[in-house]
Design an enzyme around this catalytic site. Structure first.
Site, PDB file in Angstrom:
ATOM      1  N   TYR A  53       0.840  -1.201   0.000  1.00  0.00           N
ATOM      2  CA  TYR A  53       0.000   0.000   0.000  1.00  0.00           C
ATOM      3  C   TYR A  53       0.876   1.252   0.000  1.00  0.00           C
ATOM      4  O   TYR A  53       1.892   1.349   0.680  1.00  0.00           O
ATOM      5  CB  TYR A  53      -0.940   0.029   1.197  1.00  0.00           C
ATOM      6  CG  TYR A  53      -2.063  -0.987   1.129  1.00  0.00           C
ATOM      7  CD1 TYR A  53      -2.278  -1.758  -0.005  1.00  0.00           C
ATOM      8  CD2 TYR A  53      -2.924  -1.171   2.217  1.00  0.00           C
ATOM      9  CE1 TYR A  53      -3.309  -2.682  -0.070  1.00  0.00           C
ATOM     10  CE2 TYR A  53      -3.959  -2.094   2.169  1.00  0.00           C
ATOM     11  CZ  TYR A  53      -4.143  -2.852   1.028  1.00  0.00           C
ATOM     12  OH  TYR A  53      -5.161  -3.766   0.968  1.00  0.00           O
ATOM     13  N   SER A 216     -13.784  -4.093  -0.183  1.00  0.00           N
ATOM     14  CA  SER A 216     -14.636  -3.350  -1.119  1.00  0.00           C
ATOM     15  C   SER A 216     -16.117  -3.555  -0.823  1.00  0.00           C
ATOM     16  O   SER A 216     -16.895  -3.946  -1.702  1.00  0.00           O
ATOM     17  CB  SER A 216     -14.332  -3.742  -2.572  1.00  0.00           C
ATOM     18  OG  SER A 216     -14.881  -2.798  -3.482  1.00  0.00           O
ATOM     19  N   GLY A 221     -17.612   2.129  -4.572  1.00  0.00           N
ATOM     20  CA  GLY A 221     -18.533   3.268  -4.576  1.00  0.00           C
ATOM     21  C   GLY A 221     -19.852   2.980  -5.256  1.00  0.00           C
ATOM     22  O   GLY A 221     -20.786   3.784  -5.180  1.00  0.00           O
ATOM     23  N   LEU A 222     -19.972   1.844  -5.923  1.00  0.00           N
ATOM     24  CA  LEU A 222     -21.195   1.512  -6.651  1.00  0.00           C
ATOM     25  C   LEU A 222     -22.405   1.476  -5.722  1.00  0.00           C
ATOM     26  O   LEU A 222     -23.513   1.866  -6.130  1.00  0.00           O
ATOM     27  CB  LEU A 222     -21.031   0.146  -7.328  1.00  0.00           C
ATOM     28  CG  LEU A 222     -22.172  -0.297  -8.255  1.00  0.00           C
ATOM     29  CD1 LEU A 222     -22.190   0.552  -9.519  1.00  0.00           C
ATOM     30  CD2 LEU A 222     -22.011  -1.779  -8.613  1.00  0.00           C
TER      31      LEU A 222
END
Length: 330
Positions: A53, A216, A221-222
């Site tokens: 990351y 996720s 963001g969906l």
């Protein structure tokens, strides 16, 4: 804050996991420290990161930010269940050598020492295998993990992005090695819009006593009110959400989802998290806030109780595949 056991272990963790992937690339060090402080104040004790990351030239930067936060003292390290990952190549561009990535014993040894230095700690609670390594036998991987446990550098091992059969294979081999507990957690892609993990990954994790940690949870963001934001704020989706919305059926599903929650006065992102908290086998979803407001929204999901009627309607909008083999056979 609500807590649960991590799989079959005695370790107690919060039902939300603070993901740190945005720390560095999108959130500066000071803001990242503030988010971690606020999470800890709220009782959130499970922190997830990975050695890669920071990405690109800045690989390792996220672990460094966490390390400087620990260095501030105040019991921060002792209060946190720290999870990081190994697999990706940490060498700089043009510096990569054949053994600088994946899950060989030599890379595991190198990678854990580097993570400990960046994190400014002497142990990692959960050391996660970030991906399967088809070239390295589990006998070698467990040998390396056993050494790290004996040295006190890690306490548990977990997996990430493993298929069901690899979870089974890993833990069967661990069971044949005296004193090896095996994998205690699996971090997988799982949310309302992406439920394929229900076929084999989650059942395998449950059978072998692994805690499931979905990543996720808003599917990029969906599931966070993307169409409403597009219509009212002109904010167009990007990444995974933008790709998904190219499909007419998916756009219709998301519209139905947002209409349902608007009718009940509920926030889409909070409902998506609350739904995951009702799923069998789920320890807690990973939330990756870029801002304090996003963390506050995630924390509100813990108090949200979804009715059976709401859960049934969500299943109608986003039908899961069901367990295997029924999902693909007769």
């Amino acid at each position: 804050m609500k807590y649960t056991q991590l799989g079959r272990t005695g370790l107690k963790v919060s039902r939300l996991v603070l993901g740190t992937m945005n720390f560095g690339p999108q959130t500066d060090e000071s803001t990242s420290h503030g988010i971690m402080d606020a999470a800890l104040d709220a009782g959130l004790n499970f922190l997830d990161t990975a050695n890669v990351y920071g990405w690109g030239e800045n690989k390792g930067r996220t672990e460094e930010i966490i390390g400087t936060w620990f260095a501030q003292g105040g019991g921060r390290r002792d209060k946190v269940v720290l999870a990081t990952k190994v697999y990706g190549n940490m060498a700089g561009d043009g510096d990569a050598w054949p053994n600088h990535d994946k899950l060989s014993a030599v890379n595991i040894r190198r990678a854990v020492d580097a993570s400990l230095k960046r994190l400014q700690t002497d142990y990692i609670d959960i050391y996660q295998l970030h991906h399967i390594d088809r070239a390295t036998p589990f006998e070698e991987i467990w040998q390396a993990i056993e050494v790290l446990v004996q040295q006190g550098k890690i306490l548990y091992a977990g997996s990430s992005n493993f298929p069901g059969y690899k979870i089974a294979q890993a833990n069967e081999i661990a069971a044949r090695r005296c004193g090896t507990i095996g994998l205690v957690s699996e971090q997988c892609l799982y949310n309302l819009a992406e439920r394929r993990a229900e076929m084999e990954v989650i059942p395998a994790a449950q059978d072998y006593g692994l805690g499931v940690i979905p990543w996720s949870p808003l599917h990029g963001g969906l599931l966070g009110g993307v169409l409403k934001k597009e219509a009212t704020q002109g904010r167009r989706a990007s990444g995974r959400a933008a790709d998904a919305l190219k499909d007419t059926k998916t756009r219709e599903q998301i519209q139905a989802y947002e209409n349902l929650l608007d009718k009940h006065g509920l926030e889409p992102g909070e409902v998506a998290l609350a739904w995951l908290l009702t799923r069998p086998g789920v320890t807690g979803p990973i939330v990756g806030p870029r801002t304090q407001a996003q963390l506050d929204s995630a924390l509100r999901a813990l108090q949200l109780e979804l009715s059976e009627e709401m859960l049934s309607t969500l299943d109608e909008i986003f039908p899961g595949p069901g367990p295997s083999p029924e999902a693909f056979a007769w």
